[in-house]
Design a protein around this motif. Structure first.
Motif, PDB file in Angstrom:
ATOM      1  N   ILE A   3       8.228  11.741  -0.272  1.00 14.26           N
ATOM      2  CA  ILE A   3       8.096  10.201  -0.624  1.00 14.26           C
ATOM      3  C   ILE A   3       8.479  10.101  -1.993  1.00 14.26           C
ATOM      4  CG2 ILE A   3       6.557   8.337  -0.810  1.00 14.26           C
ATOM      5  CD1 ILE A   3       4.930   9.739   1.494  1.00 14.26           C
ATOM      6  N   GLY A   4       9.509   9.068  -2.566  1.00 10.47           N
ATOM      7  CA  GLY A   4       9.658   8.976  -3.957  1.00 10.47           C
ATOM      8  C   GLY A   4       9.065   7.692  -4.227  1.00 10.47           C
ATOM      9  N   ILE A   5       8.318   7.948  -5.381  1.00  7.97           N
ATOM     10  CA  ILE A   5       7.634   6.550  -5.895  1.00  7.97           C
ATOM     11  C   ILE A   5       8.418   6.086  -7.397  1.00  7.97           C
ATOM     12  CG2 ILE A   5       5.369   5.949  -6.831  1.00  7.97           C
ATOM     13  CD1 ILE A   5       5.151   7.026  -3.984  1.00  7.97           C
ATOM     14  N   ILE A   6       8.890   4.892  -7.122  1.00  3.66           N
ATOM     15  CA  ILE A   6       9.464   4.521  -8.382  1.00  3.66           C
ATOM     16  C   ILE A   6       8.727   3.601  -9.215  1.00  3.66           C
ATOM     17  CG2 ILE A   6      11.541   3.038  -9.268  1.00  3.66           C
ATOM     18  CD1 ILE A   6      13.195   3.736  -6.797  1.00  3.66           C
ATOM     19  N   GLY A   7       8.161   3.929 -10.248  1.00  7.00           N
ATOM     20  CA  GLY A   7       7.161   3.384 -11.163  1.00  7.00           C
ATOM     21  C   GLY A   7       6.111   4.431 -11.550  1.00  7.00           C
ATOM     22  N   THR A   8       5.290   4.064 -12.479  1.00 12.86           N
ATOM     23  CA  THR A   8       4.213   4.830 -12.922  1.00 12.86           C
ATOM     24  C   THR A   8       2.863   4.217 -13.278  1.00 12.86           C
ATOM     25  OG1 THR A   8       4.855   4.809 -15.179  1.00 12.86           O
ATOM     26  CG2 THR A   8       5.785   6.571 -14.014  1.00 12.86           C
ATOM     27  N   GLY A   9       2.744   2.680 -12.492  1.00 17.61           N
ATOM     28  CA  GLY A   9       1.590   2.127 -12.846  1.00 17.61           C
ATOM     29  C   GLY A   9       0.559   2.503 -12.066  1.00 17.61           C
ATOM     30  N   ALA A  14      -2.077   5.145  -7.416  1.00 25.03           N
ATOM     31  CA  ALA A  14      -3.164   5.139  -6.187  1.00 25.03           C
ATOM     32  C   ALA A  14      -2.518   5.326  -4.848  1.00 25.03           C
ATOM     33  CB  ALA A  14      -3.548   3.548  -6.065  1.00 25.03           C
ATOM     34  N   LEU A  15      -1.185   4.988  -4.814  1.00 26.53           N
ATOM     35  CA  LEU A  15      -0.555   5.141  -3.282  1.00 26.53           C
ATOM     36  C   LEU A  15      -0.094   6.579  -3.335  1.00 26.53           C
ATOM     37  CD1 LEU A  15       1.014   1.645  -2.593  1.00 26.53           C
ATOM     38  CD2 LEU A  15      -1.023   2.629  -1.520  1.00 26.53           C
ATOM     39  N   GLY A  16       0.786   6.679  -4.450  1.00 28.53           N
ATOM     40  CA  GLY A  16       1.601   8.213  -4.636  1.00 28.53           C
ATOM     41  C   GLY A  16       0.368   9.330  -4.603  1.00 28.53           C
ATOM     42  N   GLY A  17      -0.725   9.175  -5.303  1.00 27.98           N
ATOM     43  CA  GLY A  17      -1.973   9.914  -5.371  1.00 27.98           C
ATOM     44  C   GLY A  17      -2.453  10.319  -4.006  1.00 27.98           C
ATOM     45  N   VAL A  62      10.690   5.571   0.080  1.00 28.72           N
ATOM     46  CA  VAL A  62      10.588   5.155  -1.495  1.00 28.72           C
ATOM     47  C   VAL A  62       9.621   4.031  -1.561  1.00 28.72           C
ATOM     48  CG1 VAL A  62      11.856   4.731  -3.508  1.00 28.72           C
ATOM     49  CG2 VAL A  62      13.112   6.255  -1.676  1.00 28.72           C
ATOM     50  N   LEU A  63       8.723   4.297  -2.216  1.00 28.77           N
ATOM     51  CA  LEU A  63       7.870   3.166  -2.743  1.00 28.77           C
ATOM     52  C   LEU A  63       8.412   2.254  -3.706  1.00 28.77           C
ATOM     53  CD1 LEU A  63       5.017   1.421  -2.588  1.00 28.77           C
ATOM     54  CD2 LEU A  63       4.227   3.146  -4.084  1.00 28.77           C
ATOM     55  N   LEU A  64       8.578   0.855  -3.873  1.00 28.76           N
ATOM     56  CA  LEU A  64       8.865   0.320  -5.253  1.00 28.76           C
ATOM     57  C   LEU A  64       7.962  -0.278  -5.771  1.00 28.76           C
ATOM     58  CD1 LEU A  64      11.904  -1.733  -3.577  1.00 28.76           C
ATOM     59  CD2 LEU A  64      12.118   0.298  -5.028  1.00 28.76           C
ATOM     60  N   ALA A  65       7.439   0.569  -6.773  1.00 23.42           N
ATOM     61  CA  ALA A  65       5.858   0.130  -7.618  1.00 23.42           C
ATOM     62  C   ALA A  65       6.286  -0.239  -9.014  1.00 23.42           C
ATOM     63  CB  ALA A  65       5.036   1.166  -7.506  1.00 23.42           C
ATOM     64  N   ASP A  87       7.927  -2.121   0.070  1.00 21.42           N
ATOM     65  CA  ASP A  87       7.750  -3.058  -0.979  1.00 21.42           C
ATOM     66  C   ASP A  87       6.272  -3.538  -1.192  1.00 21.42           C
ATOM     67  OD1 ASP A  87       7.913  -5.372  -2.806  1.00 21.42           O
ATOM     68  OD2 ASP A  87       8.506  -6.751  -1.327  1.00 21.42           O
ATOM     69  N   CYS A  88       5.672  -3.122  -2.245  1.00 24.25           N
ATOM     70  CA  CYS A  88       4.269  -3.486  -2.358  1.00 24.25           C
ATOM     71  C   CYS A  88       4.037  -4.430  -3.662  1.00 24.25           C
ATOM     72  CB  CYS A  88       3.351  -2.222  -2.551  1.00 24.25           C
ATOM     73  SG  CYS A  88       3.780  -1.520  -4.223  1.00 24.25           S
ATOM     74  N   THR A  89       5.258  -5.235  -3.929  1.00 23.83           N
ATOM     75  CA  THR A  89       5.139  -5.978  -5.053  1.00 23.83           C
ATOM     76  C   THR A  89       4.613  -7.595  -4.695  1.00 23.83           C
ATOM     77  OG1 THR A  89       7.499  -6.878  -4.888  1.00 23.83           O
ATOM     78  CG2 THR A  89       6.938  -4.721  -6.097  1.00 23.83           C
ATOM     79  N   ASN A  90       4.235  -8.187  -5.728  1.00 24.10           N
ATOM     80  CA  ASN A  90       4.302  -9.576  -5.580  1.00 24.10           C
ATOM     81  C   ASN A  90       4.478 -10.134  -6.869  1.00 24.10           C
ATOM     82  OD1 ASN A  90       2.308 -10.018  -3.057  1.00 24.10           O
ATOM     83  ND2 ASN A  90       0.956  -8.561  -4.439  1.00 24.10           N
ATOM     84  N   ALA A  91       5.273 -11.316  -6.626  1.00 22.37           N
ATOM     85  CA  ALA A  91       5.473 -12.147  -8.061  1.00 22.37           C
ATOM     86  C   ALA A  91       4.561 -13.048  -8.409  1.00 22.37           C
ATOM     87  CB  ALA A  91       6.997 -12.843  -7.534  1.00 22.37           C
ATOM     88  N   PHE A  92       3.265 -12.617  -9.059  1.00 22.92           N
ATOM     89  CA  PHE A  92       2.545 -13.663  -9.636  1.00 22.92           C
ATOM     90  C   PHE A  92       2.570 -14.021 -10.987  1.00 22.92           C
ATOM     91  CE2 PHE A  92      -1.528 -11.674  -7.378  1.00 22.92           C
ATOM     92  CZ  PHE A  92      -0.857 -11.899  -6.171  1.00 22.92           C
ATOM     93  N   GLU A  93       2.420 -15.198 -11.039  1.00 24.21           N
ATOM     94  CA  GLU A  93       2.465 -15.980 -12.428  1.00 24.21           C
ATOM     95  C   GLU A  93       1.321 -16.785 -12.671  1.00 24.21           C
ATOM     96  OE1 GLU A  93       5.945 -18.288 -12.756  1.00 24.21           O
ATOM     97  OE2 GLU A  93       7.271 -16.655 -12.549  1.00 24.21           O
ATOM     98  N   PRO A  94       0.671 -16.856 -14.030  1.00 23.23           N
ATOM     99  CA  PRO A  94      -0.503 -17.764 -14.023  1.00 23.23           C
ATOM    100  C   PRO A  94      -0.216 -19.269 -13.539  1.00 23.23           C
ATOM    101  CG  PRO A  94      -0.118 -16.610 -15.936  1.00 23.23           C
ATOM    102  CD  PRO A  94       1.159 -16.340 -15.188  1.00 23.23           C
ATOM    103  N   ASP A  95      -1.209 -19.860 -13.063  1.00 27.59           N
ATOM    104  CA  ASP A  95      -1.091 -21.182 -12.596  1.00 27.59           C
ATOM    105  C   ASP A  95      -1.181 -22.082 -13.884  1.00 27.59           C
ATOM    106  OD1 ASP A  95      -1.190 -23.643 -11.328  1.00 27.59           O
ATOM    107  OD2 ASP A  95      -2.896 -23.031 -10.083  1.00 27.59           O
ATOM    108  N   ALA A  96       0.057 -22.719 -14.434  1.00 28.07           N
ATOM    109  CA  ALA A  96      -0.214 -23.680 -15.392  1.00 28.07           C
ATOM    110  C   ALA A  96      -0.832 -24.947 -15.140  1.00 28.07           C
ATOM    111  CB  ALA A  96       1.189 -23.764 -15.815  1.00 28.07           C
TER     112      ALA A  96
END
Length: 219
Positions: A3-9, A14-17, A62-65, A87-96
């Motif tokens: 498993i490849g994990i792209i990202g270190t956040g 959590a998932l890679g570990g 490959v996890l896109l993190a 893909d575990c991502t979300n395009a969150f933005e503050p609700d103005a």
């Protein structure tokens, strides 16, 4: 499995570990390879770190993190053809429009998973693990009020969906199919709604009855 994990956040950790602890071969990748090596050392269980290209080339999945605004650069510069992309991502933005002092969110993009698939059309994109925060996946608790924590999974390739479902089971989670990749946008919308409710102090689980009490009838 490799498993490849792209990202270190937090999600990568959590998932890679969890997968490394479950016996999978895990390689983290980041623009700053030193950061990926540091994370791998912290995770242990034989995990390794290096560049993004090394992680992508290593993984059967490959996890896109990475943050959503970093996806394009990663997808266009990395060899991901034929890979299962999680893909575990979300395009969150503050609700103005939220009242002053209210922490709430909206989606900055309606269909991230579909964009990933369009950018790397030969890859097999599967949306999963996006509903809950990394702290949930990192925790030991896997059942709440007698119900196992479940992971909805969206994808068009049956083999890729089964693979990701198996990876969820390896984390002691219960996967369930949520439809093709065109339905992944609803997982992204569900996440922005439920996370906003949690931030506001509301129990998102309370808005839905258990399966035994649910009903639906076709018109």
């Amino acid at each position: 499995m490799r498993i490849g994990i792209i990202g270190t956040g937090a999600m990568a950790r959590a998932l890679g570990g969890g997968w490394a602890a479950a016996g999978h071969e895990v390689r983290f990748g980041a623009r700053r390879s030193e950061g990926a090596v540091e994370l791998a050392d912290a995770v242990g269980h034989g995990a390794r770190g290096g560049s993004i290209d090394e992680a992508a080339g290593f993984g059967e999945a490959v996890l896109l993190a990475v943050p959503v605004d970093a996806l394009d650069a990663v997808l266009r510069s990395t060899g991901l053809d034929g890979r299962v992309l999680i893909d575990c991502t979300n395009a969150f933005e503050p609700d103005a429009a939220a009242p002053d002092g209210t922490m709430n969110f909206v989606l900055g993009e309606d269909a991230v998973a579909e964009r990933i698939a369009a950018t790397v059309p030969t890859a097999h994109v599967v949306k999963a693990f996006n509903i809950c925060a990394a702290e949930v996946w990192a925790a030991q608790e896997r059942a709440f009020e007698g119900s196992p924590l479940s992971v909805p999974v969206c994808g068009d390739d049956p083999d890729a969906v089964r693979l990701v479902a198996g990876l969820a089971e390896d984390l002691k989670l219960r996967p369930f199919p949520a439809g093709g990749l065109h339905r992944a946008r609803y997982l992204e919308a569900a996440s922005v709604l439920t996370v906003g409710l949690w931030f506001a102090g509301h129990d998102s689980r309370a808005m839905l009855p258990p399966l035994a009490a649910a009903f639906a009838a076709r018109d």
